[in-house]
Design a protein around this motif. Structure first.
Motif, PDB file in Angstrom:
ATOM      1  N   ARG A   1      53.869  54.857  30.902  1.00  0.00           N
ATOM      2  CA  ARG A   1      52.615  54.077  30.969  1.00  0.00           C
ATOM      3  C   ARG A   1      53.355  52.474  30.945  1.00  0.00           C
ATOM      4  O   ARG A   1      53.638  52.221  30.308  1.00  0.00           O
ATOM      5  N   LEU A   2      53.047  52.085  31.977  1.00  0.00           N
ATOM      6  CA  LEU A   2      53.241  50.371  32.343  1.00  0.00           C
ATOM      7  C   LEU A   2      52.236  49.715  31.791  1.00  0.00           C
ATOM      8  O   LEU A   2      50.951  50.009  31.887  1.00  0.00           O
ATOM      9  N   SER A   3      52.614  48.492  31.252  1.00  0.00           N
ATOM     10  CA  SER A   3      51.629  47.312  30.706  1.00  0.00           C
ATOM     11  C   SER A   3      52.018  46.131  31.597  1.00  0.00           C
ATOM     12  O   SER A   3      53.138  45.747  31.894  1.00  0.00           O
ATOM     13  N   CYS A   4      51.038  45.359  31.866  1.00  0.00           N
ATOM     14  CA  CYS A   4      51.087  43.940  32.439  1.00  0.00           C
ATOM     15  C   CYS A   4      50.147  43.003  31.658  1.00  0.00           C
ATOM     16  O   CYS A   4      48.806  43.166  31.562  1.00  0.00           O
ATOM     17  N   ALA A   5      50.614  42.200  30.818  1.00  0.00           N
ATOM     18  CA  ALA A   5      50.033  41.356  30.063  1.00  0.00           C
ATOM     19  C   ALA A   5      50.019  40.043  30.792  1.00  0.00           C
ATOM     20  O   ALA A   5      51.209  39.387  31.248  1.00  0.00           O
ATOM     21  N   ALA A   6      48.866  39.437  30.751  1.00  0.00           N
ATOM     22  CA  ALA A   6      48.662  38.376  31.693  1.00  0.00           C
ATOM     23  C   ALA A   6      48.127  36.976  30.610  1.00  0.00           C
ATOM     24  O   ALA A   6      47.383  37.255  29.785  1.00  0.00           O
TER      25      ALA A   6
END
Length: 114
Positions: A19-24
């Motif tokens: 599971r990849l995450s992208c914190a913006a």
């Protein structure tokens, strides 16, 4: 200033999951169409999946049925659940708005290998 930080990559065997995450920061993912892209070795960056403002999703044919894009507005983070991984999924994965901004993150490396 828009900042997108991808994480969650790693080395996984074929058939495995990540599971990849992208914190913006600097934007609210709630009001943008958000997408995942990937760049495999020796290839151009390609689109993988999109989640719209209305939470509709679209996937490239190569990942349809195996990957799921989602969004947590409270955490201002976009995710990519990747199941049944194949060696051809090996790439650096990036997130961005759609249309894309110039603010690409460093990406997260996913390597699928036995």
């Amino acid at each position: 200033q828009v900042q997108l930080v991808e994480s969650g990559g790693g080395l996984v065997q074929p058939g495995g999951s990540l599971r990849l995450s992208c914190a913006a920061s600097g934007i609210s993912v709630r009001i943008y169409h958000m997408a995942w892209f990937r760049r495999a070795p020796g290839k151009q960056r390609e689109w993988v999946a999109t989640i719209s403002v209305g939470s509709g999703t679209n996937y490239s044919d190569s990942v349809k049925g195996r990957f799921t894009i989602s969004r947590d507005n409270a955490k201002n983070t976009v995710y990519l659940q990747m199941n049944s991984l194949k060696p051809e999924d090996t790439a650096v994965y990036y997130c961005n708005t759609l249309p894309t901004t110039g603010s690409w993150g460093q990406g997260t490396q996913v390597t699928v290998s036995s």
